[in-house]
Design a protein around this motif. Structure first.
Motif, PDB file in Angstrom:
ATOM      1  N   LYS A   1       0.833  -1.204   0.000  1.00 18.63           N
ATOM      2  CA  LYS A   1       0.000   0.000   0.000  1.00 18.63           C
ATOM      3  C   LYS A   1       0.868   1.254   0.000  1.00 18.63           C
ATOM      4  N   LYS A   2       2.002   1.213   0.720  1.00 20.94           N
ATOM      5  CA  LYS A   2       2.948   2.339   0.660  1.00 20.94           C
ATOM      6  C   LYS A   2       3.471   2.504  -0.759  1.00 20.94           C
ATOM      7  N   ALA A   3       3.831   1.391  -1.389  1.00 27.92           N
ATOM      8  CA  ALA A   3       4.349   1.439  -2.758  1.00 27.92           C
ATOM      9  C   ALA A   3       3.316   2.040  -3.705  1.00 27.92           C
ATOM     10  N   LYS A   4       2.048   1.648  -3.544  1.00 24.91           N
ATOM     11  CA  LYS A   4       0.988   2.184  -4.405  1.00 24.91           C
ATOM     12  C   LYS A   4       0.836   3.687  -4.196  1.00 24.91           C
ATOM     13  N   GLY A   5       0.936   4.139  -2.944  1.00 26.24           N
ATOM     14  CA  GLY A   5       0.856   5.559  -2.659  1.00 26.24           C
ATOM     15  C   GLY A   5       1.959   6.347  -3.352  1.00 26.24           C
ATOM     16  N   TYR A   6       3.186   5.809  -3.313  1.00 27.42           N
ATOM     17  CA  TYR A   6       4.315   6.506  -3.943  1.00 27.42           C
ATOM     18  C   TYR A   6       4.174   6.551  -5.461  1.00 27.42           C
ATOM     19  N   ILE A   7       3.711   5.444  -6.084  1.00 24.85           N
ATOM     20  CA  ILE A   7       3.615   5.441  -7.555  1.00 24.85           C
ATOM     21  C   ILE A   7       2.470   6.349  -8.012  1.00 24.85           C
ATOM     22  N   ASP A   8       1.415   6.476  -7.213  1.00 28.60           N
ATOM     23  CA  ASP A   8       0.332   7.411  -7.539  1.00 28.60           C
ATOM     24  C   ASP A   8       0.826   8.847  -7.472  1.00 28.60           C
ATOM     25  N   VAL A   9       1.650   9.137  -6.450  1.00 25.80           N
ATOM     26  CA  VAL A   9       2.227  10.479  -6.339  1.00 25.80           C
ATOM     27  C   VAL A   9       3.103  10.774  -7.554  1.00 25.80           C
ATOM     28  N   PHE A  10       3.911   9.786  -7.966  1.00 26.06           N
ATOM     29  CA  PHE A  10       4.793   9.972  -9.122  1.00 26.06           C
ATOM     30  C   PHE A  10       3.990  10.272 -10.393  1.00 26.06           C
ATOM     31  N   LEU A  11       2.912   9.501 -10.620  1.00 28.38           N
ATOM     32  CA  LEU A  11       2.119   9.687 -11.840  1.00 28.38           C
ATOM     33  C   LEU A  11       1.342  11.003 -11.827  1.00 28.38           C
ATOM     34  N   ASN A  12       0.923  11.458 -10.646  1.00 24.03           N
ATOM     35  CA  ASN A  12       0.098  12.663 -10.557  1.00 24.03           C
ATOM     36  C   ASN A  12       0.911  13.936 -10.323  1.00 24.03           C
ATOM     37  N   LEU A  13       2.245  13.797 -10.208  1.00 24.92           N
ATOM     38  CA  LEU A  13       3.097  14.957  -9.930  1.00 24.92           C
ATOM     39  C   LEU A  13       3.262  15.778 -11.203  1.00 24.92           C
ATOM     40  N   ILE A  14       2.632  16.950 -11.259  1.00 25.10           N
ATOM     41  CA  ILE A  14       2.661  17.766 -12.484  1.00 25.10           C
ATOM     42  C   ILE A  14       3.909  18.641 -12.552  1.00 25.10           C
ATOM     43  N   THR A  15       4.609  18.808 -11.434  1.00 28.66           N
ATOM     44  CA  THR A  15       5.801  19.671 -11.442  1.00 28.66           C
ATOM     45  C   THR A  15       7.003  18.977 -12.074  1.00 28.66           C
ATOM     46  N   ARG A  16       6.926  17.678 -12.251  1.00 27.67           N
ATOM     47  CA  ARG A  16       8.032  16.941 -12.871  1.00 27.67           C
ATOM     48  C   ARG A  16       7.605  16.433 -14.234  1.00 27.67           C
ATOM     49  N   LYS A  17       8.346  16.835 -15.264  1.00 28.97           N
ATOM     50  CA  LYS A  17       8.036  16.401 -16.621  1.00 28.97           C
ATOM     51  C   LYS A  17       8.500  14.965 -16.820  1.00 28.97           C
ATOM     52  N   LYS A  18       7.604  14.124 -17.372  1.00 25.46           N
ATOM     53  CA  LYS A  18       7.910  12.704 -17.540  1.00 25.46           C
ATOM     54  C   LYS A  18       7.795  12.317 -19.008  1.00 25.46           C
ATOM     55  N   SER A  19       8.740  11.475 -19.460  1.00 28.11           N
ATOM     56  CA  SER A  19       8.687  10.981 -20.834  1.00 28.11           C
ATOM     57  C   SER A  19       7.644   9.879 -20.951  1.00 28.11           C
ATOM     58  N   ASP A  20       7.280   9.526 -22.202  1.00 25.17           N
ATOM     59  CA  ASP A  20       6.310   8.447 -22.434  1.00 25.17           C
ATOM     60  C   ASP A  20       6.819   7.130 -21.858  1.00 25.17           C
ATOM     61  N   LYS A  21       8.140   6.925 -21.980  1.00 24.88           N
ATOM     62  CA  LYS A  21       8.731   5.682 -21.458  1.00 24.88           C
ATOM     63  C   LYS A  21       8.600   5.630 -19.937  1.00 24.88           C
ATOM     64  N   GLU A  22       8.825   6.755 -19.254  1.00 23.14           N
ATOM     65  CA  GLU A  22       8.702   6.790 -17.800  1.00 23.14           C
ATOM     66  C   GLU A  22       7.256   6.553 -17.365  1.00 23.14           C
ATOM     67  N   ILE A  23       6.312   7.147 -18.091  1.00 22.96           N
ATOM     68  CA  ILE A  23       4.894   6.957 -17.755  1.00 22.96           C
ATOM     69  C   ILE A  23       4.495   5.490 -17.943  1.00 22.96           C
ATOM     70  N   GLU A  24       4.984   4.878 -19.031  1.00 22.43           N
ATOM     71  CA  GLU A  24       4.680   3.458 -19.278  1.00 22.43           C
ATOM     72  C   GLU A  24       5.270   2.585 -18.177  1.00 22.43           C
ATOM     73  N   SER A  25       6.539   2.848 -17.808  1.00 23.27           N
ATOM     74  CA  SER A  25       7.178   2.066 -16.736  1.00 23.27           C
ATOM     75  C   SER A  25       6.436   2.226 -15.421  1.00 23.27           C
ATOM     76  N   ALA A  26       5.987   3.456 -15.127  1.00 16.40           N
ATOM     77  CA  ALA A  26       5.263   3.700 -13.878  1.00 16.40           C
ATOM     78  C   ALA A  26       3.929   2.960 -13.866  1.00 16.40           C
ATOM     79  N   ASN A  27       3.217   2.964 -14.995  1.00 19.70           N
ATOM     80  CA  ASN A  27       1.937   2.245 -15.062  1.00 19.70           C
ATOM     81  C   ASN A  27       2.132   0.737 -14.924  1.00 19.70           C
TER      82      ASN A  27
END
Length: 665
Positions: free
Chosen positions: A230-256
């Motif tokens: 559940k902690k891990a899920k919380g961190y990955i949700d924060v990563f995906l929803n963080l608008i201040t950090r620009k993410k590449s398509d590859k990073e978004i795919e890896s995160a999903n």
């Protein structure tokens, strides 16, 4: 005339400058066009445009999307063309480069033996390779040995990486995990990884807690594992929803993909906790996410989630949904997934009363387990010895370094003391005794530190020993439960009443022994068993076998505070199993509600004890002495009494019921 010439010259210079500008613009446009064309090419085409083989090698190993548009087999054909050309030209350097790429492709195809064979050819001449080639070669060999479960060789490769300075932080937590030492793996993982993760790196935090959850779940600590997931899920949700950090398509795919893996792990925890309705949404979400991105590396993850959701629907009696996920085209590349699939199919057929197919899949699992035990037992011992040896070597190295540091510190302190003593002697002789006391005090502190360190090492060793003993008792209990299940299955397929009774008796005796090992691994103290709770559990087990009787009988157990070691507890358990079973079967034929059974154990001294068993049933038959020679139960109890170095006494004078007693050491 002169002015006309100057004017003409200026016009020529102006035209020349314009021509230069136009030419520069033309070449710039051509270069930009070439760059644009190059950017539109896929990795397969860009690789062929590279002329230098060392640049091809770096491009090949550093490109993340090699197989996105062209398959692994396309790349293998291309590399083979380059390799054959190099062989014809007898270009040794190019041959080595292309063989290294070929080894990597075979690994990606899953042909680990072929990949390892090519790597070993290059390894023979490793001294001729540069550091870049050597590093990549050792990485490929490490990966292949891991996939082929050749952990001893994998350890040697990692030691070589450390000796060559290629990888200073060599870790072994993945090897510990592959050998089933999950707690040890988790400790090493925390020591090696936690310090490398930055606090605001939410993706790395999610990976870290997901891996911790994996180790805990595999170590059968599902509740604790669930909190980490559940902690891990919380961190990955924060990563995906963080608008201040620009993410590449590859990073978004890896995160999903990571989020899909975490969802599946949460679902698997709910399954282990028997929370099947809670597990299904997580497992379905995980399967859909992993299938969406079509990651070949995660096919086993999809299989595990499909097996888990199938188990949920089986437990919820939704057999149609269960069979949808439990299909024949489900990939079971690992032995664990194959065993689980067979177990679920056996469960399905058993629940649908197709006992023939259920027995078939039970037998398949037994054959697979036997094969694993026969083929991997000795190898696993060697691998464990190698890992423990490596662990011991690392510990010895650390102890040696600590010893050298302590010795150096001690020498420095002694030198300082000597200089201080000389000064003190020259100033005042009366302070000499005080200096000696200070020296003795410092030496005492050092000795205490050494003793504390040794105590810490010994305590850790004892903890590891207890963990291994608990694991052994747990596995023995599981194996005995498997035997009990097989006896139950055989009972269903047997029509002979005598055979069924014999099988039920055998099943009851196996359960009595399994219960001993269960109590042992559940205890903090692995040397003794608390008899009060054991006897109560044993009686419940016997009642479940003899459903027709035993539930109306008042059973009194008086063994509070009595603890026995395993050598005495097993004969006691088997003897009680026989006595209680006989009472349920014969003592109360009319299902008497006034029936009573009394079990009493007490310690007379430090080593001696007294045991008594009685019931108020119909008593023993007149021909008890004659039956003693032919009854298996009575002969078994007499032999068990011999193991306890005592004699089983039977009270034949009682008006009703039966009474057994003996003293034991």
């Amino acid at each position: 005339m002169l002015s006309d010439f100057v004017s003409f010259q200026n016009m020529n210079n102006l035209s020349f400058k314009k021509a230069l500008v136009l030419l520069a613009v033309f070449f710039l446009a051509v270069a930009l066009r070439a760059q644009e064309d190059d950017s539109e090419k896929n990795p397969y085409q860009r690789f062929q445009d590279i002329e230098a083989v060392n640049e091809q090698l770096n491009f090949f190993f550093n490109s993340p999307d090699l197989y996105r548009e062209n398959s692994t087999y396309d790349w293998l054909d291309l590399i083979n063309i380059y390799l054959n050309a190099a062989i014809k030209e007898d270009n040794v350097k190019e041959i080595e480069y292309y063989k290294l790429m070929q080894a990597r492709i075979y690994y990606d195809l899953g042909d680990y033996d072929k990949s390892l064979a090519i790597s070993k050819e290059l390894y023979v001449d490793k001294e001729d390779l540069d550091n870049n080639m050597k590093s990549k070669l050792l990485d490929i060999m490490d990966d292949n040995y891991g996939q082929l479960t050749m952990y001893t060789e994998q350890i040697e490769i990692r030691k070589e990486q450390r000796e060559l300075g290629i990888n200073e932080n060599v870790a072994f937590y993945d090897i510990y995990a592959n050998l089933g030492m999950y707690r040890k793996a988790m400790e090493h993982y925390i020591d090696n990884v936690k310090k490398t993760i930055e606090e605001n790196d939410f993706y790395a935090q999610a990976e870290y807690y997901n891996n911790l959850g994996n180790y805990l779940r595999l170590d059968e600590s599902a509740p604790t594992a669930l909190s980490h997931y559940k902690k891990a899920k919380g961190y990955i949700d924060v990563f995906l929803n963080l608008i201040t950090r620009k993410k590449s398509d590859k990073e978004i795919e890896s995160a999903n993909l990571l989020k899909g893996i975490i969802e599946g792990n949460i679902g698997k925890c709910h399954v282990e906790l028997e929370q099947y309705k809670d597990a299904i949404p997580h497992l379905e979400s995980a399967i859909n996410t992993l299938k969406k991105y079509k990651s070949k590396e995660l096919s086993s993850e999809i299989t595990e989630n499909s097996l888990a959701i199938s188990e949920c629907y089986l437990q919820l009696a939704n057999y149609e949904k269960a069979t949808d996920y439990l299909s024949d085209n489900l990939e079971t590349r690992t032995t664990t997934n194959l065993l689980r699939k067979n177990r679920l199919l056996a469960m399905y057929y058993e629940k649908t009363e197709d006992y023939k197919n259920a027995a078939l899949y039970f037998k398949k699992n037994i054959r697979v387990r036997d094969s694993i035990l026969n083929n991997e037992s000795e190898l696993r011992k060697q691998q464990l010895a190698a890992v423990m040896g490596q662990d011991l070597a690392v510990s010895q190295t650390m102890l040696a370094e600590q010893k050298r540091a302590l010795e150096k510190s001690r020498n420095d302190m002694m030198a300082k003391d000597r200089s201080i003593n000389l000064v003190l002697i020259s100033l005042l002789f009366t302070l000499l005794g005080f200096a000696g006391l200070v020296y003795a005090y410092l030496k005492s502190i050092k000795n205490q530190r050494l003793i504390a360190e040794q105590k810490y090492i010994i305590e850790n060793s004892l903890v590891e020993k207890d963990s291994l003993l608990k694991e052994i008792h747990h596995r023995v209990k599981n194996n005995l439960q498997m035997v009990s299940s097989l006896l139950s299955l055989q009972t269903k397929n047997t029509r002979s009443k005598a055979a069924i009774e014999a099988l039920e008796e055998g099943k009851s005796r196996v359960k009595a022994m399994a219960l001993i090992h269960q109590k042992l691994y559940q205890n903090e103290d692995l040397s003794v068993i608390e008899m009060q709770s054991y006897i109560e559990s044993l009686i419940n087990s016997v009642q479940s076998v003899y459903k027709k009787g035993g539930h109306n009988i008042n059973i009194t157990v008086d063994a509070e505070g009595v603890e026995l070691d395993i050598d005495r507890a097993i004969p006691f358990g088997l003897m009680l199993n026989e006595l209680v079973s006989n009472s349920f079967k014969y003592a109360f034929p009319d299902n008497d509600e006034n029936g009573k059974i009394y079990i009493h154990i007490r310690k007379i001294g430090e080593k001696e004890g007294y045991f008594e068993y009685s019931d108020n049933g119909i008593g023993l038959p007149d021909d008890t002495d004659e039956r003693a020679n032919s009854s298996m139960g009575i002969r078994l109890m007499n032999r068990l009494a011999n193991q306890l170095q005592t004699t089983l006494n039977i009270d034949k004078t009682a008006e009703d019921g039966v009474r057994y007693w003996f003293n034991f050491c």
